[in-house]
Design an enzyme around this catalytic site. Structure first.
Site, short mmCIF file in Angstrom:
data_model
loop_
_atom_site.label_atom_id
_atom_site.label_comp_id
_atom_site.label_asym_id
_atom_site.label_seq_id
_atom_site.Cartn_x
_atom_site.Cartn_y
_atom_site.Cartn_z
N ASN A 31 33.87 7.20 58.28
CA ASN A 31 33.10 6.69 57.38
C ASN A 31 33.23 5.36 57.46
OD1 ASN A 31 31.85 5.71 55.01
ND2 ASN A 31 32.84 7.14 53.90
N GLU B 236 26.18 7.00 58.90
CA GLU B 236 25.41 5.93 58.38
C GLU B 236 24.95 5.89 57.07
OE1 GLU B 236 22.30 5.89 61.18
OE2 GLU B 236 23.57 5.37 62.83
N ASN C 266 26.22 12.17 53.36
CA ASN C 266 25.87 13.58 53.74
C ASN C 266 25.52 13.62 55.44
OD1 ASN C 266 26.24 15.22 51.63
ND2 ASN C 266 24.58 14.21 50.68
N ASP D 254 39.27 11.59 51.38
CA ASP D 254 38.93 12.82 51.08
C ASP D 254 37.47 13.42 50.94
OD1 ASP D 254 41.85 13.88 50.78
OD2 ASP D 254 41.94 12.46 48.94
N ASP E 30 39.03 8.78 38.29
CA ASP E 30 38.43 8.79 39.63
C ASP E 30 37.01 8.19 39.64
OD1 ASP E 30 38.57 9.37 42.26
OD2 ASP E 30 38.99 11.40 41.73
N ARG F 50 43.05 1.24 43.11
CA ARG F 50 41.78 1.19 42.01
C ARG F 50 42.15 2.52 40.97
NH1 ARG F 50 37.83 5.27 45.37
NH2 ARG F 50 37.86 6.85 43.50
N GLU G 223 35.07 14.12 44.23
CA GLU G 223 33.77 13.57 44.18
C GLU G 223 33.05 14.07 42.84
OE1 GLU G 223 32.02 12.16 47.03
OE2 GLU G 223 34.28 11.76 47.39
P1 ADP Z 1 36.99 7.06 49.58
O1 ADP Z 1 38.34 7.57 49.78
O2 ADP Z 1 37.24 5.50 49.69
O3 ADP Z 1 36.25 7.40 48.46
P2 ADP Z 1 35.55 8.79 51.35
O4 ADP Z 1 35.64 9.16 52.81
O5 ADP Z 1 36.08 9.65 50.53
O6 ADP Z 1 36.26 7.17 51.11
O7 ADP Z 1 34.04 8.58 51.05
C1 ADP Z 1 33.27 8.21 49.87
C2 ADP Z 1 31.92 8.62 49.67
O8 ADP Z 1 31.17 8.11 50.80
C3 ADP Z 1 31.53 9.94 50.26
O9 ADP Z 1 31.04 10.84 48.93
C4 ADP Z 1 30.88 10.07 51.56
O10 ADP Z 1 29.85 10.95 51.37
C5 ADP Z 1 30.12 8.71 51.44
N1 ADP Z 1 29.76 8.23 52.76
C6 ADP Z 1 30.11 9.12 53.98
N2 ADP Z 1 29.45 8.01 54.95
C7 ADP Z 1 29.19 7.19 54.44
C8 ADP Z 1 28.26 5.83 54.75
N3 ADP Z 1 28.22 5.50 56.00
N4 ADP Z 1 28.02 4.76 53.81
C9 ADP Z 1 28.07 5.31 52.64
N5 ADP Z 1 28.67 6.39 52.03
C10 ADP Z 1 29.21 7.19 52.80
MG MG Z 2 36.72 9.84 47.94
#
Ligand code: ADP
Ligand code: MG
Length: 363
Positions: free
Chosen positions: A19, A52, A55, A78, A175, A188, A342
Site C-alpha cells: 500500500n 491503487e 479494497n 495492519d 485510532d 499519531r 479499521e
Molecule cells: P496505516 O497503518 O498507515 O493505516 P494501512 O496499510 O493499515 O496503513 O492502510 C490504511 C488503509 O489504506 C486501509 O484501510 C487500506 O484499505 C487502505 N488502502 C490500501 N491501499 C490503498 C491505496 N492504494 N490508496 C489509499 N488507501 C489504500
Molecule cells: Mg491501519
C-alpha cells in the site's frame, strides 16, 4: 514453539502486496531500499503488486488464482493485512487458502502484528526500519506458525475476521481521530491520545463474556451460530435475539471509558497491551475500563502501556479477563468501533476465537 513451525519448501513464489499510502507514504521506498536488497541477497523470487485504492488487495485475493503463490506478503500497516485476510475468508476454498502462510512487513502507522511477532521471537523492542529489517529476515528464513483468528458478527449481519483487536471507546477513538495525523507515523497515536483525553466520553452498553477458565468445562452452546457467509461455524455464540448462555459472565456495570479486546501482545509498535500473549493461545485478552476514572489516571495508564505495566498500577476501574468469546451491546451509537484499527459502525457485536485458523511468518 519450534515444533509447531514448518519450513516452507524452496523455491518460493512470493506475492508482495504493497500500500503506497501506508503510514508516512514511504512503503514503496522502503521496499526498494530495505526489502528488495535482502530478498535478492537471499536468492528469493517475488512479484510486487502495488494497490491503487482501498479494497484493491481484498478483491485480488478474493477472486484471483492463488495457486501460483506460496506466501502472500503484506508490506503496509495492519489495515492492508485485515483487507487481505477478509478477502481470503470470502473465497469458496477459504480453508485451503488460509494454509498458505501470510507475512506482515511493517510500513504503516499501525504495525501491531509486526511488533508482536518481533516480541514473540524474543527480539528487543525496535521501531521503524529496524522492525522492518527483523521482519524481512523472518521472511527470508521462511518459518511460519499457526495464528488464532477471531470472527466477529454484528447485529446487522456483517461477519468479519480479525487478527489483532476489537475496540469501542477511548482507544478506538484515538485510532480514528489520529487518522488525519498519519503523516506523523507512529507518533499519531500520542497526539491522538492527548486530544481524546480532552474530550473524554462515557460509553454505555452491556458487556458479557465467556472466561477461558469456565469455557473448557462446558459443552458448546445448543443453538450455535451458523455461518451464512462461509468460514468456520461460531460454536460458542448464539443469535443476538437470544440471551448469552447461562455460563457466561455479564458485567454488572454499564458505563465504560473503553472496551478493548486484543489477541496479540502489541496494540502498536509502542503499545504493549499483553506481554504474555502468543500467536496461538486460544484467548481474546479482554480489557474494560469503567467510568469514573480521572484524566490523570487515564494518562498514567496510557504511559504505562508503552512497557505493558498498566495492570501493575492496580487501577480499580481497569479490568482484564482472558476470554474465548464476548458480546457487546451498546445502548447508543456513540463513536465508532474498530476492528484491527479499521472503523466499524457502532452496533451490537459478538465474537469468538478460532484456534490456529491461519499461518503467519514468524521468527
Ligand atoms: P496505516 O497503518 O498507515 O493505516 P494501512 O496499510 O493499515 O496503513 O492502510 C490504511 C488503509 O489504506 C486501509 O484501510 C487500506 O484499505 C487502505 N488502502 C490500501 N491501499 C490503498 C491505496 N492504494 N490508496 C489509499 N488507501 C489504500
Ligand atoms: Mg491501519
Amino acid at each position: 514453539v519450534l515444533s509447531a513451525q514448518l519450513r516452507a519448501p524452496r523455491p518460493d513464489a512470493w506475492l508482495h502486496l504493497l500500500n503506497p499510502q501506508s503510514g508516512t507514504g514511504c512503503a514503496l521506498q522502503l521496499f526498494h531500499s530495505i526489502v528488495q536488497p535482502m530478498l535478492v541477497e537471499a536468492g528469493m523470487t517475488f512479484t510486487l503488486f502495488v494497490t491503487e485504492k482501498p479494497n484493491h488487495a481484498r478483491e485480488l485475493v478474493r477472486a484471483g488464482d492463488l495457486s501460483q503463490w506460496d506466501t502472500m506478503v503484506v508490506l503496509a500497516g495492519d489495515g492492508l493485512l485485515y483487507e487481505v485476510l477478509n478477502g481470503l475468508m470470502e473465497r469458496q476454498d477459504w480453508q485451503a487458502a488460509l494454509q498458505k502462510p501470510l507475512c506482515t512487513l511493517p510500513a504503516g502507522s499501525g504495525n501491531a502484528l509486526a511488533a508482536s511477532i518481533n516480541h514473540y521471537a524474543g527480539n528487543t523492542h525496535v521501531l521503524k526500519e529496524k522492525l522492518l529489517i527483523n521482519c524481512t529476515y523472518f521472511l527470508c528464513k521462511g518459518l511460519h506458525a499457526p495464528m488464532d483468528l477471531v470472527s466477529l458478527s454484528t447485529a446487522s449481519g456483517k461477519r468479519l475476521f480479525s487478527f489483532l483487536s476489537f475496540g469501542w471507546g477511548f482507544i478506538s477513538d484515538v485510532d480514528i481521530a489520529s487518522e488525519k495525523y498519519r503523516k506523523l507515523g507512529n507518533a499519531r497515536f500520542t497526539v491522538g491520545t492527548v486530544q481524546q483525553l480532552a474530550a473524554l466520553r462515557v460509553y454505555k452498553g452491556r458487556l458479557a463474556y465467556l472466561p477461558v477458565e469456565t469455557s473448557s468445562s462446558v459443552v458448546p452452546a445448543p443453538g450455535a451460530l451458523r455461518s451464512s457467509h462461509g468460514g468456520p461455524e461460531d460454536s460458542l455464540l448464539v443469535p443476538f435475539d437470544q440471551p448469552v448462555p447461562s455460563h457466561w459472565t455479564i458485567v454488572p456495570e454499564e458505563e465504560f471509558i473503553l472496551i478493548f479486546a486484543i489477541y496479540q501482545s502489541h496494540l502498536g509498535a509502542d503499545f504493549t497491551m499483553v506481554p504474555k500473549a502468543k500467536l496461538h493461545d486460544s484467548s481474546i485478552h479482554l480489557f474494560y475500563l469503567k467510568a469514573g476514572v480521572s484524566r490523570l489516571v487515564l494518562l498514567k495508564l496510557f504511559l504505562a502501556m508503552e512497557k505493558g505495566t498498566h495492570l501493575e498500577l492496580t487501577c480499580p476501574q481497569l479490568h482484564y479477563i482472558p476470554v474465548r468469546a464476548f458480546r457487546l451491546e451498546p445502548f447508543a451509537a456513540t463513536g465508532l468501533m474498530t476492528v484491527d484499527g479499521e472503523p466499524l459502525a457502532c452496533e451490537p457485536v459478538q465474537g469468538q476465537v478460532h484456534d490456529q485458523l491461519c499461518r503467519i511468518i514468524s521468527g
